[in-house]
Design a protein around this motif. Structure first.
Motif, PDB file in Angstrom:
ATOM      1  N   ARG A 184      33.230 -17.317 -26.057  1.00 47.03           N
ATOM      2  CA  ARG A 184      31.984 -17.885 -26.570  1.00 47.03           C
ATOM      3  C   ARG A 184      31.764 -17.463 -28.023  1.00 47.03           C
ATOM      4  O   ARG A 184      31.340 -18.273 -28.856  1.00 47.03           O
ATOM      5  CB  ARG A 184      30.806 -17.434 -25.715  1.00 47.03           C
ATOM      6  CG  ARG A 184      29.480 -17.995 -26.190  1.00 47.03           C
ATOM      7  CD  ARG A 184      28.396 -17.895 -25.145  1.00 47.03           C
ATOM      8  NE  ARG A 184      27.116 -18.346 -25.667  1.00 47.03           N
ATOM      9  CZ  ARG A 184      26.747 -19.605 -25.786  1.00 47.03           C
ATOM     10  NH1 ARG A 184      27.568 -20.566 -25.403  1.00 47.03           N
ATOM     11  NH2 ARG A 184      25.562 -19.926 -26.272  1.00 47.03           N
ATOM     12  N   PHE A 185      32.063 -16.214 -28.345  1.00 49.50           N
ATOM     13  CA  PHE A 185      31.918 -15.721 -29.715  1.00 49.50           C
ATOM     14  C   PHE A 185      32.793 -16.544 -30.666  1.00 49.50           C
ATOM     15  O   PHE A 185      32.340 -16.977 -31.733  1.00 49.50           O
ATOM     16  CB  PHE A 185      32.295 -14.241 -29.775  1.00 49.50           C
ATOM     17  CG  PHE A 185      32.124 -13.619 -31.134  1.00 49.50           C
ATOM     18  CD1 PHE A 185      30.932 -12.997 -31.481  1.00 49.50           C
ATOM     19  CD2 PHE A 185      33.152 -13.652 -32.075  1.00 49.50           C
ATOM     20  CE1 PHE A 185      30.756 -12.426 -32.735  1.00 49.50           C
ATOM     21  CE2 PHE A 185      32.999 -13.078 -33.326  1.00 49.50           C
ATOM     22  CZ  PHE A 185      31.798 -12.462 -33.659  1.00 49.50           C
TER      23      PHE A 185
ATOM     24  N   SER B 295      34.420 -21.780 -21.852  1.00 50.39           N
ATOM     25  CA  SER B 295      33.126 -21.513 -22.470  1.00 50.39           C
ATOM     26  C   SER B 295      32.004 -22.170 -21.669  1.00 50.39           C
ATOM     27  O   SER B 295      30.941 -21.580 -21.451  1.00 50.39           O
ATOM     28  CB  SER B 295      33.109 -22.038 -23.914  1.00 50.39           C
ATOM     29  OG  SER B 295      31.859 -21.790 -24.519  1.00 50.39           O
TER      30      SER B 295
ATOM     31  N   ARG C 220      24.564 -12.218 -30.889  1.00 48.20           N
ATOM     32  CA  ARG C 220      25.835 -12.585 -31.535  1.00 48.20           C
ATOM     33  C   ARG C 220      26.467 -13.809 -30.880  1.00 48.20           C
ATOM     34  O   ARG C 220      27.353 -14.427 -31.457  1.00 48.20           O
ATOM     35  CB  ARG C 220      26.802 -11.396 -31.514  1.00 48.20           C
ATOM     36  CG  ARG C 220      26.407 -10.280 -32.469  1.00 48.20           C
ATOM     37  CD  ARG C 220      27.537  -9.294 -32.661  1.00 48.20           C
ATOM     38  NE  ARG C 220      27.160  -8.173 -33.498  1.00 48.20           N
ATOM     39  CZ  ARG C 220      27.112  -8.197 -34.819  1.00 48.20           C
ATOM     40  NH1 ARG C 220      27.422  -9.312 -35.458  1.00 48.20           N
ATOM     41  NH2 ARG C 220      26.776  -7.119 -35.505  1.00 48.20           N
ATOM     42  N   VAL C 221      26.028 -14.126 -29.669  1.00 47.19           N
ATOM     43  CA  VAL C 221      26.497 -15.356 -29.033  1.00 47.19           C
ATOM     44  C   VAL C 221      25.326 -16.338 -28.891  1.00 47.19           C
ATOM     45  O   VAL C 221      25.237 -17.126 -27.946  1.00 47.19           O
ATOM     46  CB  VAL C 221      27.179 -15.086 -27.677  1.00 47.19           C
ATOM     47  CG1 VAL C 221      28.532 -14.447 -27.884  1.00 47.19           C
ATOM     48  CG2 VAL C 221      26.301 -14.220 -26.781  1.00 47.19           C
TER      49      VAL C 221
ATOM     50  N   TYR D 214      33.064 -13.422 -23.068  1.00 48.56           N
ATOM     51  CA  TYR D 214      32.234 -13.175 -24.244  1.00 48.56           C
ATOM     52  C   TYR D 214      32.990 -13.537 -25.513  1.00 48.56           C
ATOM     53  O   TYR D 214      32.439 -14.177 -26.418  1.00 48.56           O
ATOM     54  CB  TYR D 214      31.821 -11.709 -24.283  1.00 48.56           C
ATOM     55  CG  TYR D 214      30.871 -11.355 -25.413  1.00 48.56           C
ATOM     56  CD1 TYR D 214      29.498 -11.360 -25.212  1.00 48.56           C
ATOM     57  CD2 TYR D 214      31.347 -11.008 -26.680  1.00 48.56           C
ATOM     58  CE1 TYR D 214      28.608 -11.038 -26.234  1.00 48.56           C
ATOM     59  CE2 TYR D 214      30.476 -10.698 -27.712  1.00 48.56           C
ATOM     60  CZ  TYR D 214      29.109 -10.697 -27.485  1.00 48.56           C
ATOM     61  OH  TYR D 214      28.254 -10.382 -28.508  1.00 48.56           O
TER      62      TYR D 214
END
Length: 507
Positions: free
Chosen positions: A180-181, A454, A365-366, A177
Motif C-alpha cells: 500500500r505504501f 492492495s 503514511r498510508v 503495508y
C-alpha cells in the motif's frame, strides 16, 4: 426558578456543578471537589447556595464572608503541602450576584495532562478525586497511575522492547503495508530498502542495548502477533461485532484479536473493520477514472478517522480493550483511556495529542488518519453536512473509556463530490478532481498483482468480477489466470464456490 438561576450564571444543567451554603466557613469538602473537577472535565463551585432537585436555595454571603473565604481559599490552594497544584488564575474566583444576593463562584478548569493528578495532601493514592454523575469519588490506583503515565513527554509507543525479537512481527502484515505504501508513494526512496531498514525508517523497530533490532511498542501494535502484544499489554483486546435487534441472535458477525486465524494487530484490524463498518452508508456516487472506481465521500473518510482515532488514542494498559459495535445504522466505537486534552480543545481540533503518535503516523503514511488533529472536525463536519444526528462523544471513568456514538444514513449530494447525474466524469471542486487524479495515477502505476493485493489489504475480499474490473481486463478468463498465479505463489486463498467465490490474502 432553577432554569432561570442557571441562565443567570450561564451554567448548564449537568453534573459539573457543586453548590454549598458555606454558612460556617470554607467547607472542607471543597478540596475534594477541586481535585475532582481538575482531574475530570472541569466545573463550577458555588458558595452561598444549596441545590435541591427542582430549585436552588440562595442564602448569599456577607461582605465579610466573601473576603475571608477568598483569602482562605487562595491560602490553601497555593500550599503545596495541602494541594498538589494550583491550576487557577485570578479570574477563576469571582463574586457573582443572583437575586440581589452575592455568591462566591470558583471556576475550576480541567487540568493539563502534565499537571494531573491534582490531589489533596501529600499522597496522591489517598487524595486524588474524580467526578461522575453521582458526585466526587476517590480514584483507584489504576486511574492514578494512568494519569502519571500521561505526563510523559516521550510517547509510550516509541519505547524499544529490548527483549523482544522481530519474530514477534507478522510478515504478511508488513508486506501488505509495504504494498500500500508503494502504491501511494511510487518513487519514494524507502521502497528500495530492505524490510528491516524500512521498519527502522518507520520507527517500527530500533536497535536495543545489545545492538540488535527489536520492535518498538508502536511497531508491535501495528504489525505484531496478538500473543506477543499481550505479553506487553495483558489487557490488549480488539473486538468488532455486528449486532441485531433480534434477541435470539447474539450477533451477525464478529471478529476479535483472539480469533487465532489472523494476526490480531492494529493494522489488520483496521482493514478488517473499515470495509464492513460503512456498508450501510448508502452512497449514490459511483464514478470511474481510467478504469478505477471512485465512490468515497467525506463520510467514509470520517468513519475511517473515527476508527483510527480510537486506535491511536487508546491506553493499551487500560481495561476492556477497543470495542466497535455496529447495529444496522448505529455505530459505537469505544477505547480505553481518557482524552489527553480538554473537551474544548478536542472539539476545536488541531491539538489532538494522541497517546500513541507513532501509531497515528504509521497510519498517516498510508493515507489513513490525520496527523494535524483535525479528525474530530472531519467527523463533525461530515455529519453536519448530511443533516444526520450529531455524533456523541462520551468520557467514562473507572475504568477510563472514550466512547463515540455515530448514526449513519443515506448520503445526499454535496457540490464537490462525485456525481452520476451527467454522462461524463464531473466534479465541481478542483481540489477533489486533483486528489482523485493523483490516486488513480498512483493506483494504475502498480502491477496487476500489486493492485489485487492492495485491494485485499483494504477490503478483505474480492470477487472474480471485481478483479476483472479492477485490473481493466475485458474478460474474466484473464483475471482468473492472475488469481490462480497469486494462489500458486501462496499469496491468496479462495473461499466459497460458484457465484459466491471470493479471494482473500492467505493468513
Amino acid at each position: 426558578m432553577k432554569q432561570r438561576f442557571l441562565e443567570t450564571l450561564h451554567l448548564e444543567e449537568n453534573y459539573k456543578r457543586e453548590c454549598k451554603l458555606a454558612e460556617n466557613g470554607l467547607p472542607v469538602s471543597i478540596w475534594e471537589t477541586y481535585s475532582s473537577f481538575a482531574n475530570t472535565e472541569g466545573g463550577v463551585i458555588l458558595l452561598g447556595v444549596r441545590e435541591h432537585r427542582d430549585s436552588f436555595e440562595v442564602n448569599g454571603l456577607t461582605e465579610r464572608q466573601l473576603v475571608k473565604y477568598q483569602k482562605d481559599f487562595w491560602s490553601v490552594v497555593n500550599d503545596r503541602n495541602k494541594v498538589s497544584k494550583n491550576i487557577l488564575l485570578n479570574h477563576h474566583v469571582a463574586v457573582v450576584e443572583v437575586e440581589g444576593k452575592k455568591l462566591l463562584q470558583i471556576e475550576v478548569p480541567e487540568a493539563d495532562r502534565h499537571d494531573k493528578p491534582v490531589y489533596i495532601g501529600p499522597d496522591p493514592m489517598k487524595g486524588t478525586y474524580r467526578r461522575n454523575y453521582e458526585g466526587d469519588y476517590l480514584c483507584a490506583e489504576e486511574e492514578i497511575r494512568a494519569m502519571f503515565a500521561d505526563q510523559r513527554e516521550v510517547s509510550v509507543d516509541s519505547e524499544i522492547l529490548e527483549k523482544m525479537t522481530l519474530d514477534a512481527l507478522n510478515v504478511d502484515t508488513i508486506k501488505g503495508y509495504r504494498i500500500r505504501f508503494k502504491g501511494l508513494h511510487e518513487n519514494h526512496p524507502w521502497n528500495k530498502l530492505q524490510t528491516d531498514e524500512f521498519l527502522m525508517k518507520l520507527k517500527a523497530v530500533g536497535k536495543n542495548k545489545e545492538g540488535n533490532l527489536s520492535p518498538t511498542v508502536a511497531g508491535l501494535l501495528m504489525f505484531g502477533e496478538a500473543e506477543y502484544i499481550q505479553d506487553v499489554f495483558s489487557n490488549y483486546f480488539l473486538d468488532y461485532r455486528e449486532e441485531t435487534e433480534n434477541e435470539k441472535v447474539r450477533w451477525l458477525y464478529r471478529t476479535t484479536s483472539d480469533d487465532g486465524d489472523w494476526s490480531g494487530n492494529l493494522y489488520d484490524f483496521y482493514y478488517k473493520v473499515i470495509n464492513r463498518i460503512d456498508d450501510d452508508v448508502a452512497v449514490p456516487f459511483v464514478n470511474r477514472r481510467n478504469g478505477a472506481r471512485v465512490d468515497e465521500v467525506d463520510v467514509h473518510e470520517a468513519l475511517a478517522e473515527a476508527v483510527v482515532n480510537a486506535l491511536a488514542h487508546a491506553d493499551y494498559q487500560g481495561r476492556r480493550g477497543i470495542v466497535i459495535v455496529k447495529n444496522r445504522k448505529k455505530i459505537t466505537i469505544a477505547n480505553p483511556g481518557t482524552l489527553r486534552v480538554s473537551r474544548e480543545d478536542f472539539f476545536a481540533g488541531g491539538n489532538s495529542d494522541p497517546r500513541n503518535p507513532l501509531v497515528l503516523k504509521m497510519f498517516s503514511r498510508v493515507n489513513v488518519g490525520e496527523r494535524a488533529g483535525s479528525g474530530i472536525d472531519k467527523i463533525m463536519t461530515a455529519w453536519r453536512e448530511q443533516n444526520w444526528k450529531k455524533p456523541e462523544f462520551i468520557t467514562e471513568y473507572s475504568p477510563d473509556r472514550v466512547i463515540v456514538k455515530l448514526e449513519v444514513g443515506q448520503v445526499v449530494y454535496i457540490p464537490g463530490a462525485a456525481d452520476l447525474r451527467g454522462k461524463g466524469y464531473e466534479l465541481e471542486s478542483a481540489e477533489v478532481t486533483s486528489r482523485i487524479k493523483e490516486d488513480a495515477i498512483k493506483y494504475n502505476a502498480m502491477s496487476k498483482e500489486e493492485q489485487i493485493l492492495s485491494y485485499l489489504q483494504r477490503h478483505g475480499e474480492i470477487s472474480m468480477g471485481q478483479a476483472t474490473e479492477l485490473c481493466g481486463y475485458k474478460t474474466k478468463s484473464a483475471a482468473r489466470k492472475l488469481m490462480e498465479k497469486l494462489r500458486e505463489k501462496n499469496r491468496i486463498e479462495r473461499i466459497g464456490s460458484g457465484p459466491m467465490t471470493r479471494y482473500r490474502i492467505k493468513s
